[in-house]
Design an enzyme around this catalytic site. Structure first.
Site, PDB file in Angstrom:
ATOM      1  N   GLU A   1      31.667  33.622  44.118  1.00  0.00           N
ATOM      2  CA  GLU A   1      31.695  32.941  42.716  1.00  0.00           C
ATOM      3  C   GLU A   1      31.880  31.549  42.784  1.00  0.00           C
ATOM      4  O   GLU A   1      33.003  31.218  43.450  1.00  0.00           O
ATOM      5  CB  GLU A   1      32.685  33.672  41.874  1.00  0.00           C
TER       6      GLU A   1
ATOM      7  N   HIS B   1      33.517  46.547  43.156  1.00  0.00           N
ATOM      8  CA  HIS B   1      32.310  45.880  43.528  1.00  0.00           C
ATOM      9  C   HIS B   1      31.876  45.939  45.146  1.00  0.00           C
ATOM     10  O   HIS B   1      30.868  46.314  45.480  1.00  0.00           O
ATOM     11  CB  HIS B   1      32.098  44.409  43.123  1.00  0.00           C
TER      12      HIS B   1
ATOM     13  N   LYS C   1      36.524  49.036  34.688  1.00  0.00           N
ATOM     14  CA  LYS C   1      37.163  48.736  35.809  1.00  0.00           C
ATOM     15  C   LYS C   1      38.438  47.645  35.572  1.00  0.00           C
ATOM     16  O   LYS C   1      38.174  46.879  34.530  1.00  0.00           O
ATOM     17  CB  LYS C   1      36.658  48.176  37.026  1.00  0.00           C
TER      18      LYS C   1
ATOM     19  N   ASP D   1      31.275  50.387  36.864  1.00  0.00           N
ATOM     20  CA  ASP D   1      31.430  49.402  37.892  1.00  0.00           C
ATOM     21  C   ASP D   1      29.947  48.500  37.717  1.00  0.00           C
ATOM     22  O   ASP D   1      29.089  49.075  38.122  1.00  0.00           O
ATOM     23  CB  ASP D   1      31.562  49.872  39.373  1.00  0.00           C
ATOM     24  N   HIS D   2      30.123  47.586  36.952  1.00  0.00           N
ATOM     25  CA  HIS D   2      28.908  46.937  36.639  1.00  0.00           C
ATOM     26  C   HIS D   2      27.897  46.580  37.845  1.00  0.00           C
ATOM     27  O   HIS D   2      26.604  46.445  37.767  1.00  0.00           O
ATOM     28  CB  HIS D   2      28.945  46.112  35.590  1.00  0.00           C
TER      29      HIS D   2
ATOM     30  N   LYS E   1      36.776  33.386  44.369  1.00  0.00           N
ATOM     31  CA  LYS E   1      36.289  32.419  43.200  1.00  0.00           C
ATOM     32  C   LYS E   1      36.568  30.939  43.707  1.00  0.00           C
ATOM     33  O   LYS E   1      37.011  30.600  44.723  1.00  0.00           O
ATOM     34  CB  LYS E   1      37.568  32.770  42.125  1.00  0.00           C
TER      35      LYS E   1
ATOM     36  N   ARG F   1      42.041  44.475  17.384  1.00  0.00           N
ATOM     37  CA  ARG F   1      43.474  43.860  16.947  1.00  0.00           C
ATOM     38  C   ARG F   1      43.402  42.555  16.052  1.00  0.00           C
ATOM     39  O   ARG F   1      44.214  42.236  15.170  1.00  0.00           O
ATOM     40  CB  ARG F   1      44.607  44.019  17.829  1.00  0.00           C
TER      41      ARG F   1
ATOM     42  N   ASP G   1      40.550  43.015  42.000  1.00  0.00           N
ATOM     43  CA  ASP G   1      39.442  42.825  40.966  1.00  0.00           C
ATOM     44  C   ASP G   1      38.177  43.014  41.179  1.00  0.00           C
ATOM     45  O   ASP G   1      37.348  43.506  40.407  1.00  0.00           O
ATOM     46  CB  ASP G   1      39.826  40.942  40.423  1.00  0.00           C
TER      47      ASP G   1
ATOM     48  N   LYS H   1      23.217  46.775  38.881  1.00  0.00           N
ATOM     49  CA  LYS H   1      22.358  45.541  39.178  1.00  0.00           C
ATOM     50  C   LYS H   1      21.272  46.205  39.802  1.00  0.00           C
ATOM     51  O   LYS H   1      21.258  46.928  40.630  1.00  0.00           O
ATOM     52  CB  LYS H   1      23.335  44.802  40.186  1.00  0.00           C
TER      53      LYS H   1
HETATM   54  C1  BG6 Z   1      34.123  41.212  37.203  1.00  0.00           C
HETATM   55  C2  BG6 Z   1      35.125  40.393  37.663  1.00  0.00           C
HETATM   56  O1  BG6 Z   1      34.130  42.686  37.627  1.00  0.00           O
HETATM   57  O2  BG6 Z   1      33.134  40.728  37.947  1.00  0.00           O
HETATM   58  C3  BG6 Z   1      35.242  39.219  37.475  1.00  0.00           C
HETATM   59  O3  BG6 Z   1      36.343  41.082  36.806  1.00  0.00           O
HETATM   60  C4  BG6 Z   1      33.963  38.452  38.029  1.00  0.00           C
HETATM   61  O4  BG6 Z   1      36.223  38.350  37.926  1.00  0.00           O
HETATM   62  C5  BG6 Z   1      32.916  39.607  37.686  1.00  0.00           C
HETATM   63  O5  BG6 Z   1      33.750  37.341  37.808  1.00  0.00           O
HETATM   64  C6  BG6 Z   1      31.509  39.077  38.655  1.00  0.00           C
HETATM   65  O6  BG6 Z   1      30.536  39.718  37.999  1.00  0.00           O
HETATM   66  P1  BG6 Z   1      28.958  39.062  38.144  1.00  0.00           P
HETATM   67  O7  BG6 Z   1      27.940  40.250  37.711  1.00  0.00           O
HETATM   68  O8  BG6 Z   1      29.016  37.677  37.549  1.00  0.00           O
HETATM   69  O9  BG6 Z   1      28.820  39.010  39.635  1.00  0.00           O
END
Ligand code: BG6
Length: 529
Positions: free
Chosen positions: A247, A271, A179, A208-209, A371, A69, A266, A213
């Site tokens: 984090e 995760h 997500k 879900d990244h 965090k 956008r 989140d 990993k």
């Molecule tokens: C994301 C969250 O899915 O994962 C973020 O929305 C978080 O808040 C992040 O910081 C952490 O991912 P990674 O790969 O840096 O551990």
């Protein structure tokens, strides 16, 4: 009135898609990116596309259709994307010729996602791409947008025939959704109903990244490609399990999203519970998408539901206050730009959960995520039960439980801790580590999680994506906690940035005689460095 939709990039006369040679391409496809002017695209998605291209892993000439956008011309978009690649791509520094080649395939549809004209413009791009690429090609739609808009996008794509539920020839349609998938159980169910009403489950790739990993994927290999761990992997030998996703960063300009989500939505619902499921599942019959996801689902369904009284006893939340992280003074959460001064959003969660099945009866699983904690580290600690009898009389001080620590990030590796005799006269016992680190054992650089997952989606492998029933099962466990917190008069207590969270999180373990394994605990010989 919304602004008129503009398309830039393709169209006759432009030497677009110059390297497409469908005879050479096994899997010709277009990558269609909704939310192209967002943070995820900038930090993760386009850098992943760049690194995959540098490794020659993508279908040749992959057209990249960006929908966003933000006003601005294609040139501005590609310049901004290049900056993201320069900062975040695994393959750096940027090779100008390679970037030019990728940029020449970027198409910018600038329009509102609520506006049907945007989808007409996307349809024109597809028509053009099909012609230009010598026939119908696959379409991978990536929804890097807030979940509230998913429904609109799906409906519009379907209404205009831009996605089809059946593959025809080379044409297939798949949709990757980021997500969080929903905000709670009812909204996740609603989203699943909507999505599977328009597409088949096989076409939906719930991202879900963490599943991309390397170290998370290695959990299954560690457990099922070795014969020494699995016989011990149960309540008879394991005392408890800890999963920490810490984090050091704060909300980092994502306050708009984060303040409405909080740590539980989140990262815990997805995760952390995905890692839990991989640690606790039964061996799948094969590493195929459904067999693996069937086993994860059973774990999520076996999570013992928590009543409001149990939530008060076994779930802790917190919100970061001002403090010092890595030697730098940082703001508290409520002082972050765009966070309301009276926000009650949790930035830390710790909980004790139980998996009610034969393998895990009575074994506590401690989960925590937050965090602005002292260090960035994600790890899984499997603590074994003590030896049934010690024959060392008064010389047993150094005997600790055996612990297997699986370091997900950073400094990825595995450490097994056991007792050894100190050399010398007499008998002094000390815990010692046996270690494996990826960086030492393998010389090649692992791909980023997003690279792996984008490639899997392009090739149609769903193994590392969440399935609808699994997502609902995790929300079923999480939603009562959200509801209970909503009904509480108090918000989360503050913890100093740079700590390991509120003291209540330590107390959660103390009454069972356990304690968190922290990587900076000098007294702990079994911590990972
Ligand atoms: C994301 C969250 O899915 O994962 C973020 O929305 C978080 O808040 C992040 O910081 C952490 O991912 P990674 O790969 O840096 O551990």
């Amino acid at each position: 009135m919304s602004e008129p939709v503009r398309t830039e990039g393709l169209m006759p006369g432009r030497d677009w898609c110059p390297t497409v040679d469908t005879a050479r391409c096994e899997n010709p496809a277009a990558f269609v990116l909704f939310g192209a002017t967002g943070d995820l695209t900038w930090r993760k998605l386009i850098p992943a596309i760049y690194s995959l291209t540098a490794d020659d892993l993508l279908p040749c000439g992959l057209p990249i259709v960006c929908i966003g956008r933000r006003a601005g011309a294609l040139g501005e978009l590609t310049e901004w994307l290049r900056e993201g690649v320069a900062r975040f791509a695994r393959k750096r520094p940027v090779d100008d010729a390679l970037w030019k080649q990728i940029a020449s395939r970027i198409q910018y549809v600038h329009g509102d996602l609520e506006d049907p004209a945007t989808y007409d413009a996307i349809g024109e791009v597809f028509q053009w791409a099909d012609q230009h690429c010598g026939g119908p090609i696959g379409r991978l739609f990536y929804l890097a947008t807030p979940p509230e808009i998913f429904g609109t996008v799906f409906e519009q794509l379907k209404a205009r025939g831009l996605v089809t539920s059946e593959a025809t020839g080379e044409r297939w349609s798949r949709v990757v959704v980021e997500k969080p998938f929903g905000r709670d159980l009812p909204s996740a169910r609603e989203l699943n109903r909507l999505v599977t009403g328009l597409l088949s489950e096989e076409q939906v790739y719930r991202m879900d990244h963490y599943l991309g990993k390397e170290t998370v994927q290695n959990l299954a290999v560690l457990r099922f490609a070795n014969s020494i761990f699995e016989p011990l992997w149960n309540e008879r030998h394991i005392d408890h399990v800890q999963i920490t996703m810490a984090e050091s960063v704060g909300v980092e300009g994502r306050a708009g999203f984060y303040d409405a989500a909080g740590a539980l939505r989140d990262v815990v619902q997805n995760h952390v519970l995905e890692m839990l499921a991989l640690v606790a599942m039964e061996p799948p019959v094969a590493m195929d998408p459904d067999a693996l996801r069937d086993e994860k689902l059973k774990v999520l369904r076996s999570l013992r539901p928590l009543s409001p009284e149990e939530i008060d006893l076994s779930v802790v939340r917190g919100q970061y206050g001002p403090g010092t992280v890595g030697g730098e003074e940082v703001f508290g959460y409520r002082q972050e730009p765009r966070v309301p001064a009276d926000s009650r959003t949790e930035t830390f969660v710790a909980m004790r959960v139980h998996i009610d099945n034969w393998r895990w009866g009575g074994v506590p699983f401690y989960l925590r995520a937050g965090k602005r904690l002292r260090r960035r580290e994600t790890e899984i600690v499997v603590a074994f039960k003590p030896a049934p009898h010690l024959v060392f009389g008064g010389r047993r001080q150094g005997v600790r439980e055996n612990r297997l620590t699986i370091r997900i990030q950073p400094n990825e590796g595995i450490r097994l801790c056991f007792a050894a005799k100190q050399p010398g006269p007499g008998l002094q016992i000390e815990p010692v580590p046996m270690e494996f680190y990826y960086a030492r054992a393998f010389t090649h650089e692992p791909p980023e999680a997003y690279e792996r997952l984008i490639l899997d989606a392009l090739t149609g492998d769903r193994t590392l994506f969440a399935r609808g029933d699994g997502v609902e099962a995790s929300w079923r466990f999480i939603t009562p906690i959200l509801r209970h917190w909503e009904s509480c008069a108090d918000g989360p207590p503050e913890y100093p940035s740079g700590s390991w969270g509120p003291p209540e999180a330590d107390r959660l373990l103390q009454w069972t005689g356990h304690r968190w394994q922290n990587p900076d605990d000098e007294a702990d010989a079994c911590r990972c460095s």
